[in-house]
Design a protein around this motif. Structure first.
Motif, PDB file in Angstrom:
ATOM      1  N   ALA A 125       0.835  -1.209   0.000  1.00 51.98           N
ATOM      2  CA  ALA A 125       0.000   0.000   0.000  1.00 51.98           C
ATOM      3  C   ALA A 125       0.863   1.249   0.000  1.00 51.98           C
ATOM      4  CB  ALA A 125      -0.923   0.003   1.207  1.00 51.98           C
ATOM      5  N   SER A 126       2.028   1.190   0.653  1.00 50.55           N
ATOM      6  CA  SER A 126       2.904   2.363   0.727  1.00 50.55           C
ATOM      7  C   SER A 126       3.488   2.729  -0.624  1.00 50.55           C
ATOM      8  CB  SER A 126       4.046   2.099   1.713  1.00 50.55           C
ATOM      9  OG  SER A 126       4.881   1.057   1.242  1.00 50.55           O
ATOM     10  N   LYS A 127       3.433   1.786  -1.581  1.00 49.94           N
ATOM     11  CA  LYS A 127       3.980   2.044  -2.914  1.00 49.94           C
ATOM     12  C   LYS A 127       2.901   2.474  -3.907  1.00 49.94           C
ATOM     13  CE  LYS A 127       7.882  -1.166  -2.521  1.00 49.94           C
ATOM     14  NZ  LYS A 127       7.640  -1.985  -1.361  1.00 49.94           N
ATOM     15  N   GLN A 128       1.649   2.573  -3.448  1.00 51.02           N
ATOM     16  CA  GLN A 128       0.535   2.866  -4.338  1.00 51.02           C
ATOM     17  C   GLN A 128       0.667   4.242  -4.997  1.00 51.02           C
ATOM     18  OE1 GLN A 128      -2.244   0.749  -4.863  1.00 51.02           O
ATOM     19  NE2 GLN A 128      -2.590   2.158  -6.543  1.00 51.02           N
ATOM     20  N   SER A 129       0.501   4.287  -6.301  1.00 48.38           N
ATOM     21  CA  SER A 129       0.480   5.536  -7.059  1.00 48.38           C
ATOM     22  C   SER A 129      -0.152   5.245  -8.407  1.00 48.38           C
ATOM     23  CB  SER A 129       1.899   6.096  -7.225  1.00 48.38           C
ATOM     24  OG  SER A 129       2.698   5.211  -7.945  1.00 48.38           O
ATOM     25  N   PRO A 163      -0.861   4.137 -12.167  1.00 48.47           N
ATOM     26  CA  PRO A 163      -0.253   3.127 -13.020  1.00 48.47           C
ATOM     27  C   PRO A 163       0.692   3.766 -14.041  1.00 48.47           C
ATOM     28  CG  PRO A 163      -2.627   2.765 -12.833  1.00 48.47           C
ATOM     29  CD  PRO A 163      -2.335   4.108 -12.236  1.00 48.47           C
ATOM     30  N   THR A 164       1.737   3.026 -14.419  1.00 45.46           N
ATOM     31  CA  THR A 164       2.741   3.549 -15.341  1.00 45.46           C
ATOM     32  C   THR A 164       2.798   2.692 -16.604  1.00 45.46           C
ATOM     33  OG1 THR A 164       4.061   4.361 -13.495  1.00 45.46           O
ATOM     34  CG2 THR A 164       5.180   4.113 -15.612  1.00 45.46           C
ATOM     35  N   GLN A 165       2.757   3.322 -17.753  1.00 44.01           N
ATOM     36  CA  GLN A 165       2.867   2.635 -19.029  1.00 44.01           C
ATOM     37  C   GLN A 165       4.344   2.596 -19.442  1.00 44.01           C
ATOM     38  OE1 GLN A 165       0.522   1.115 -20.892  1.00 44.01           O
ATOM     39  NE2 GLN A 165       2.129   0.468 -22.307  1.00 44.01           N
ATOM     40  N   ILE A 166       4.825   1.405 -19.755  1.00 47.23           N
ATOM     41  CA  ILE A 166       6.206   1.245 -20.206  1.00 47.23           C
ATOM     42  C   ILE A 166       6.202   1.142 -21.723  1.00 47.23           C
ATOM     43  CG2 ILE A 166       8.353  -0.045 -19.967  1.00 47.23           C
ATOM     44  CD1 ILE A 166       7.314   1.200 -17.378  1.00 47.23           C
ATOM     45  N   ASN A 167       6.667   2.174 -22.393  1.00 45.34           N
ATOM     46  CA  ASN A 167       6.641   2.215 -23.848  1.00 45.34           C
ATOM     47  C   ASN A 167       7.812   1.431 -24.449  1.00 45.34           C
ATOM     48  OD1 ASN A 167       4.359   3.974 -23.898  1.00 45.34           O
ATOM     49  ND2 ASN A 167       5.720   5.662 -23.344  1.00 45.34           N
ATOM     50  N   SER A 168       7.869   1.378 -25.783  1.00 46.93           N
ATOM     51  CA  SER A 168       8.936   0.642 -26.462  1.00 46.93           C
ATOM     52  C   SER A 168      10.299   1.299 -26.261  1.00 46.93           C
ATOM     53  CB  SER A 168       8.632   0.513 -27.958  1.00 46.93           C
ATOM     54  OG  SER A 168       8.517   1.794 -28.549  1.00 46.93           O
ATOM     55  N   SER A 169      10.306   2.586 -25.984  1.00 47.66           N
ATOM     56  CA  SER A 169      11.544   3.297 -25.673  1.00 47.66           C
ATOM     57  C   SER A 169      11.174   4.574 -24.925  1.00 47.66           C
ATOM     58  CB  SER A 169      12.319   3.640 -26.941  1.00 47.66           C
ATOM     59  OG  SER A 169      11.579   4.523 -27.764  1.00 47.66           O
ATOM     60  N   ARG A 192      12.182   7.184 -21.314  1.00 51.84           N
ATOM     61  CA  ARG A 192      12.892   7.436 -20.057  1.00 51.84           C
ATOM     62  C   ARG A 192      12.002   7.025 -18.888  1.00 51.84           C
ATOM     63  NH1 ARG A 192      17.226  10.706 -18.299  1.00 51.84           N
ATOM     64  NH2 ARG A 192      17.613  11.335 -20.455  1.00 51.84           N
ATOM     65  N   LEU A 193      12.581   6.276 -17.958  1.00 52.84           N
ATOM     66  CA  LEU A 193      11.881   5.849 -16.760  1.00 52.84           C
ATOM     67  C   LEU A 193      12.437   6.597 -15.553  1.00 52.84           C
ATOM     68  CD1 LEU A 193      11.960   1.977 -17.319  1.00 52.84           C
ATOM     69  CD2 LEU A 193      10.028   3.510 -17.733  1.00 52.84           C
ATOM     70  N   LYS A 194      11.557   7.014 -14.646  1.00 48.49           N
ATOM     71  CA  LYS A 194      11.972   7.691 -13.429  1.00 48.49           C
ATOM     72  C   LYS A 194      11.387   6.954 -12.235  1.00 48.49           C
ATOM     73  CE  LYS A 194      12.152  12.342 -15.468  1.00 48.49           C
ATOM     74  NZ  LYS A 194      11.721  13.758 -15.304  1.00 48.49           N
ATOM     75  N   GLY A 195      12.206   6.725 -11.220  1.00 47.37           N
ATOM     76  CA  GLY A 195      11.710   6.025 -10.055  1.00 47.37           C
ATOM     77  C   GLY A 195      12.752   5.897  -8.969  1.00 47.37           C
ATOM     78  N   VAL A 196      12.649   4.799  -8.216  1.00 47.28           N
ATOM     79  CA  VAL A 196      13.539   4.531  -7.094  1.00 47.28           C
ATOM     80  C   VAL A 196      14.104   3.122  -7.234  1.00 47.28           C
ATOM     81  CG1 VAL A 196      13.703   4.330  -4.576  1.00 47.28           C
ATOM     82  CG2 VAL A 196      12.195   6.046  -5.599  1.00 47.28           C
ATOM     83  N   GLY A 201       6.430   4.556 -10.112  1.00 50.77           N
ATOM     84  CA  GLY A 201       5.111   4.601  -9.509  1.00 50.77           C
ATOM     85  C   GLY A 201       4.931   3.338  -8.682  1.00 50.77           C
ATOM     86  N   GLU A 202       3.836   2.609  -8.884  1.00 55.31           N
ATOM     87  CA  GLU A 202       3.610   1.360  -8.157  1.00 55.31           C
ATOM     88  C   GLU A 202       4.114   0.154  -8.937  1.00 55.31           C
ATOM     89  OE1 GLU A 202      -0.951   0.464  -9.734  1.00 55.31           O
ATOM     90  OE2 GLU A 202      -0.479   0.398  -7.619  1.00 55.31           O
ATOM     91  N   ARG A 203       4.625   0.370 -10.127  1.00 59.17           N
ATOM     92  CA  ARG A 203       5.030  -0.750 -10.969  1.00 59.17           C
ATOM     93  C   ARG A 203       6.500  -1.067 -10.787  1.00 59.17           C
ATOM     94  NH1 ARG A 203       3.686  -1.561 -17.416  1.00 59.17           N
ATOM     95  NH2 ARG A 203       4.784  -3.548 -17.664  1.00 59.17           N
TER      96      ARG A 203
END
Length: 271
Positions: free
Chosen positions: A181-185, A187-193, A195-199, A215-217
């Motif tokens: 639950a602490s990671k809930q945000s 949904p994130t779409q991962i495209n074919s190419s 930039r990804l931002k996260g932890v 996000g939560e993914r």
């Protein structure tokens, strides 16, 4: 996947009174009986058997889905000569398997019968669990049999790897665990190419994989020797990738859908 490897990237464990080795390997050749594997600087022969399990692209695969030059994770029965391949997978799928077998994962019920549950995982892929009368299912706060589940229900499942490499359901529930639950945000779409931002969640240098939450993914990102790494704008090394750092990845998906990083940027604070 929290596994500690030796200098040859091998872990020794005991399963069903048989010595098991888990390693990152390169398939150097395929014979009528098995594989020639390169592990570290060593070359070994390993036969396959009828019950050898193969995984690729987050699903069950076949022997023919693997070829010379493939970099894999392999589980070997090493108390025989030659060694016997119990299981192999591409590196991203191996990480996926380890999470399913050890951690609580979320998904949607696809089908359930007297012995198995098939779950469409939010993380990607479909997985078949074993269950028994000892598996615990909680729905709306009540303990009920696993067979009470219906297609389309969303649940959280904690599994355990058995000696035959099936994954048994320890517990399942429709209530989101606090840790998830602490990671809930959003949904994130991962495209074919892109930039990804996260932890950073986990760095697996033995498999050249960074697990990151976008996000939560949870996304498994593969890097190559030529991938560039920066820390707070300065040149860095792969060894600098640590859990909890903010991360941005410039990537392109390969033919198996895996994000392959060309640039990894790390930050000690949110950019």
């Amino acid at each position: 996947m929290r596994v500690v490897f030796s200098a040859l990237l091998i872990l020794t464990a005991v399963l069903s009174s048989a010595e098991t080795l888990i390693a990152k390997a390169t398939i150097s050749g395929i014979t009528e009986k098995g594989f020639v594997l390169t592990i570290g600087t060593q070359s070994i022969a390993a036969n396959f058997e009828a019950k050898t399990k193969y995984w690729r692209g987050f699903k069950v695969a076949k022997l023919s889905d693997f070829g010379s030059g493939d970099i894999i994770a392999v589980r070997l029965k090493s108390d025989s000569s030659p060694n016997v391949v119990r299981e192999m997978a591409d590196l991203s799928t191996w990480t996926w398997l380890e999470r399913i077998r050890k951690e609580t994962v979320e998904g949607t019920v696809e089908r359930v019968d007297a012995n198995t549950l098939t779950l469409n995982l939010d993380e990607g892929g479909e997985f078949v669990y074993r269950h028994s009368e000892k598996s615990k299912l909680s729905l709306a706060g009540a303990i009920v049999p696993l067979t009470n589940l219906r297609k389309g229900q969303r649940i959280y499942v904690k599994g355990r790897l058995l000696s035959n490499l099936d994954t048994w359901i320890v517990s399942a529930t429709d209530a989101k665990p606090a840790a998830l639950a602490s990671k809930q945000s959003a949904p994130t779409q991962i495209n074919s190419s892109g930039r990804l931002k996260g932890v950073v969640d986990l760095h697996q240098p033995q498999f050249s994989i960074v697990d990151m939450y976008v996000g939560e993914r949870l996304v498994h990102v593969v890097y190559l020797p030529k991938t560039k790494v920066k820390m707070d704008g300065s040149k860095a090394e792969f060894s600098d990738i640590e859990r909890g750092l903010w991360i941005e990845v410039l990537y392109r998906r390969d033919i198996y859908g895996r994000p392959i990083a060309s640039l990894i940027e790390l930050f000690h604070g949110r950019k």
